[in-house]
Write a protein that holds these residues in place. Structure first.
Motif, PDB file in Angstrom:
ATOM      1  N   TRP A 132       0.916  -1.264   0.056  1.00  0.00           N
ATOM      2  CA  TRP A 132      -0.081   0.023   0.005  1.00  0.00           C
ATOM      3  C   TRP A 132       0.870   1.316  -0.039  1.00  0.00           C
ATOM      4  O   TRP A 132       1.777   1.285   0.793  1.00  0.00           O
ATOM      5  CB  TRP A 132      -1.131   0.076   1.371  1.00  0.00           C
ATOM      6  CG  TRP A 132      -2.148  -0.806   0.924  1.00  0.00           C
ATOM      7  CD1 TRP A 132      -2.137  -2.115   0.516  1.00  0.00           C
ATOM      8  CD2 TRP A 132      -3.410  -0.859   1.749  1.00  0.00           C
ATOM      9  NE1 TRP A 132      -3.401  -2.593   0.442  1.00  0.00           N
ATOM     10  CE2 TRP A 132      -4.046  -2.016   1.240  1.00  0.00           C
ATOM     11  CE3 TRP A 132      -4.064   0.152   2.599  1.00  0.00           C
ATOM     12  CZ2 TRP A 132      -5.479  -2.086   1.740  1.00  0.00           C
ATOM     13  CZ3 TRP A 132      -5.338  -0.033   2.890  1.00  0.00           C
ATOM     14  CH2 TRP A 132      -5.952  -1.120   2.856  1.00  0.00           C
ATOM     15  N   GLN A 133       0.672   2.110  -0.997  1.00  0.00           N
ATOM     16  CA  GLN A 133       1.445   3.382  -1.042  1.00  0.00           C
ATOM     17  C   GLN A 133       0.982   4.561   0.148  1.00  0.00           C
ATOM     18  O   GLN A 133      -0.354   4.716   0.065  1.00  0.00           O
ATOM     19  CB  GLN A 133       1.113   3.937  -2.328  1.00  0.00           C
ATOM     20  CG  GLN A 133       1.796   5.282  -2.642  1.00  0.00           C
ATOM     21  CD  GLN A 133       3.429   5.426  -2.363  1.00  0.00           C
ATOM     22  OE1 GLN A 133       3.808   5.856  -1.398  1.00  0.00           O
ATOM     23  NE2 GLN A 133       4.106   4.737  -3.240  1.00  0.00           N
ATOM     24  N   THR A 134       1.939   4.710   0.844  1.00  0.00           N
ATOM     25  CA  THR A 134       1.571   5.557   1.926  1.00  0.00           C
ATOM     26  C   THR A 134       1.795   7.054   1.932  1.00  0.00           C
ATOM     27  O   THR A 134       1.687   7.646   2.953  1.00  0.00           O
ATOM     28  CB  THR A 134       1.948   5.051   3.404  1.00  0.00           C
ATOM     29  OG1 THR A 134       3.515   4.837   3.242  1.00  0.00           O
ATOM     30  CG2 THR A 134       1.575   3.583   3.564  1.00  0.00           C
ATOM     31  N   GLN A 135       2.327   7.276   0.738  1.00  0.00           N
ATOM     32  CA  GLN A 135       2.828   8.810   0.418  1.00  0.00           C
ATOM     33  C   GLN A 135       1.784   9.447  -0.817  1.00  0.00           C
ATOM     34  O   GLN A 135       1.928   9.097  -1.761  1.00  0.00           O
ATOM     35  CB  GLN A 135       4.150   8.948   0.017  1.00  0.00           C
ATOM     36  CG  GLN A 135       5.214   8.199   1.130  1.00  0.00           C
ATOM     37  CD  GLN A 135       6.499   8.355   0.449  1.00  0.00           C
ATOM     38  OE1 GLN A 135       7.158   8.509  -0.658  1.00  0.00           O
ATOM     39  NE2 GLN A 135       7.704   8.038   1.467  1.00  0.00           N
ATOM     40  N   PRO A 136       0.661  10.021  -0.138  1.00  0.00           N
ATOM     41  CA  PRO A 136      -0.174  10.338  -1.361  1.00  0.00           C
ATOM     42  C   PRO A 136       0.218  11.410  -2.305  1.00  0.00           C
ATOM     43  O   PRO A 136      -0.282  11.176  -3.228  1.00  0.00           O
ATOM     44  CB  PRO A 136      -1.164  11.469  -0.138  1.00  0.00           C
ATOM     45  CG  PRO A 136      -0.990  10.919   1.154  1.00  0.00           C
ATOM     46  CD  PRO A 136       0.438  10.566   1.043  1.00  0.00           C
ATOM     47  N   LEU A 137       1.496  12.045  -2.037  1.00  0.00           N
ATOM     48  CA  LEU A 137       1.968  12.895  -3.291  1.00  0.00           C
ATOM     49  C   LEU A 137       3.138  12.033  -4.100  1.00  0.00           C
ATOM     50  O   LEU A 137       3.721  12.684  -4.645  1.00  0.00           O
ATOM     51  CB  LEU A 137       2.419  14.335  -2.651  1.00  0.00           C
ATOM     52  CG  LEU A 137       1.596  14.822  -1.779  1.00  0.00           C
ATOM     53  CD1 LEU A 137       2.105  16.216  -1.304  1.00  0.00           C
ATOM     54  CD2 LEU A 137       0.246  15.275  -2.502  1.00  0.00           C
ATOM     55  N   ALA A 138       3.092  10.944  -3.918  1.00  0.00           N
ATOM     56  CA  ALA A 138       4.180  10.028  -4.617  1.00  0.00           C
ATOM     57  C   ALA A 138       4.024  10.336  -6.163  1.00  0.00           C
ATOM     58  O   ALA A 138       2.904  10.181  -6.649  1.00  0.00           O
ATOM     59  CB  ALA A 138       4.104   8.663  -4.451  1.00  0.00           C
ATOM     60  N   GLY A 139       5.081  10.793  -6.753  1.00  0.00           N
ATOM     61  CA  GLY A 139       5.223  10.966  -8.269  1.00  0.00           C
ATOM     62  C   GLY A 139       4.598  12.217  -8.527  1.00  0.00           C
ATOM     63  O   GLY A 139       4.685  12.610  -9.857  1.00  0.00           O
ATOM     64  N   LEU A 140       3.868  13.103  -7.762  1.00  0.00           N
ATOM     65  CA  LEU A 140       3.364  14.284  -8.036  1.00  0.00           C
ATOM     66  C   LEU A 140       4.320  15.506  -7.645  1.00  0.00           C
ATOM     67  O   LEU A 140       4.100  16.636  -8.395  1.00  0.00           O
ATOM     68  CB  LEU A 140       1.968  14.433  -7.263  1.00  0.00           C
ATOM     69  CG  LEU A 140       0.810  13.541  -7.727  1.00  0.00           C
ATOM     70  CD1 LEU A 140      -0.253  13.652  -6.837  1.00  0.00           C
ATOM     71  CD2 LEU A 140       0.469  13.765  -8.947  1.00  0.00           C
ATOM     72  N   LEU A 141       4.943  15.321  -6.874  1.00  0.00           N
ATOM     73  CA  LEU A 141       5.889  16.519  -6.329  1.00  0.00           C
ATOM     74  C   LEU A 141       7.541  16.425  -6.450  1.00  0.00           C
ATOM     75  O   LEU A 141       7.926  15.306  -6.203  1.00  0.00           O
ATOM     76  CB  LEU A 141       5.641  16.551  -4.685  1.00  0.00           C
ATOM     77  CG  LEU A 141       6.035  17.723  -4.071  1.00  0.00           C
ATOM     78  CD1 LEU A 141       5.159  18.938  -4.439  1.00  0.00           C
ATOM     79  CD2 LEU A 141       5.796  17.835  -2.554  1.00  0.00           C
ATOM     80  N   PRO A 142       8.006  17.252  -7.101  1.00  0.00           N
ATOM     81  CA  PRO A 142       9.394  17.132  -7.468  1.00  0.00           C
ATOM     82  C   PRO A 142      10.201  16.816  -6.094  1.00  0.00           C
ATOM     83  O   PRO A 142      10.140  17.668  -5.297  1.00  0.00           O
ATOM     84  CB  PRO A 142       9.703  18.228  -8.251  1.00  0.00           C
ATOM     85  CG  PRO A 142       8.647  19.489  -7.841  1.00  0.00           C
ATOM     86  CD  PRO A 142       7.640  18.552  -7.702  1.00  0.00           C
ATOM     87  N   PRO A 143      11.195  16.094  -6.028  1.00  0.00           N
ATOM     88  CA  PRO A 143      12.039  15.622  -4.939  1.00  0.00           C
ATOM     89  C   PRO A 143      12.761  17.039  -4.776  1.00  0.00           C
ATOM     90  O   PRO A 143      13.148  17.598  -5.643  1.00  0.00           O
ATOM     91  CB  PRO A 143      12.842  14.461  -5.255  1.00  0.00           C
ATOM     92  CG  PRO A 143      12.665  14.267  -6.635  1.00  0.00           C
ATOM     93  CD  PRO A 143      11.444  15.056  -7.226  1.00  0.00           C
TER      94      PRO A 143
END
Length: 306
Positions: free
Chosen positions: A259-270
């Motif tokens: 389960w992906q627990t980071q809602p902004l994964a792939g959306l927010l530039p690191p």
């Protein structure tokens, strides 16, 4: 006051379909231009022309077609940053007035766009930017639009008490469930990093047969490999990798049982200083469409064939 640093000011503007958009934004744009502040108007060409006709002077006004800049939602933050960097080399304040192309006929793309709009508040927080996002005042979408913006414009700017921080917004307004694509053309299962080399060959072969040109094949291979590597390292292997070819796209879906627990994964530039954890963001930039469903973690990557 003009000339002082504002940081990011992110407005939502719900615009009645019966009113003139050019007439609505012209006074604000004219005020910014009069104070020497560059303005980017992301408006349909006919609306941009009507805006120019209403302005006493257009020095400092830049325009671009939303059909171009918003074609790939995941790249919009990069477009904004590039324009800010080129226009405001010393950090001077700038304004963007944007009428996003949500593509309401595509529910997944429309939902993804609202996720991008919500994370803009975080991603561009350090920019001296006023961003005004203009949407049609449609009762079916007005609630999510309001909650994506810290302030609202309705003649004057007012703080928005219903604004949701980006993580809460993405959780409250998730993507619609994946569209069923039928029997995949190809299926692969991986559970160890050593299998990634073989997967790259599989992806390259499938993309080539689908007619993607060389550089697009390379981007697709890199994107799929990054997501698959992420599934092995951070998910719950094995990961199922499936491929489809439609009349318009090449599609790959990678799913594991985590389960992906980071809602902004792939959306927010690191952060630029961060050397790891860039895979999903990179895949989002490389592909034409990128969708992530968190429970269980399922990522669908899509490359247009034309």
């Amino acid at each position: 006051m003009h000339g002082e640093r504002r940081g990011l000011v992110h407005h939502g503007l719900l615009h009645p379909a019966t009113a003139s958009l050019a007439a609505t934004v012209a006074p604000l744009v004219a005020d910014r231009l009069a104070h020497g502040e560059p303005v980017l108007a992301v408006l349909p060409p006919d609306t941009a022309e009507r805006l120019r006709a209403r302005l006493p002077a257009v020095t400092g006004l830049h325009t671009t077609d939303p059909a171009e800049i918003y074609r790939h939602p995941g790249r919009v933050l990069g477009h904004y940053r590039a324009w800010i960097g080129a226009t405001s080399s010393h950090g001077e304040p700038v304004t963007i007035v944007a009428a996003p192309d949500r593509d309401g006929d595509n529910a997944h793309r429309a939902a993804l766009w609202m996720h991008i709009d919500a994370v803009t508040t975080v991603a561009l927080a350090q920019c001296d930017l006023t961003l005004i996002c203009v949407y049609s005042d449609d009762p079916s979408t007005a609630d999510s639009i309001r909650r994506a913006h810290p302030s609202l414009l309705n003649g004057a700017s007012v703080p928005n008490p219903n604004h949701l921080p980006a993580e809460q917004f993405v959780t409250r307004y998730p993507l619609p469930p994946p569209v069923e694509l039928g029997e995949p053309a190809l299926t692969n299962t991986i559970e160890h990093p050593v299998q990634l080399a073989g997967l790259r060959q599989v992806v390259a072969g499938h993309a080539t047969r689908a007619g993607l040109p060389g550089h697009r094949c390379e981007d697709f291979v890199l994107a799929v490999t990054e997501v698959a590597s992420n599934a092995i390292e951070h998910g719950v292997p094995p990961a199922d990798v499936q491929f489809w070819t439609t009349s318009v796209s090449v599609i790959c879906q990678i799913a594991d049982t985590g389960w992906q627990t980071q809602p902004l994964a792939g959306l927010l530039p690191p952060p630029t200083i961060q050397r790891r954890g860039r895979g999903l963001w990179m895949a989002h930039q490389l592909c034409d469409q990128f969708y992530l469903w968190p429970q269980p973690t399922t990522i669908r990557l899509q490359m247009d064939r034309t």
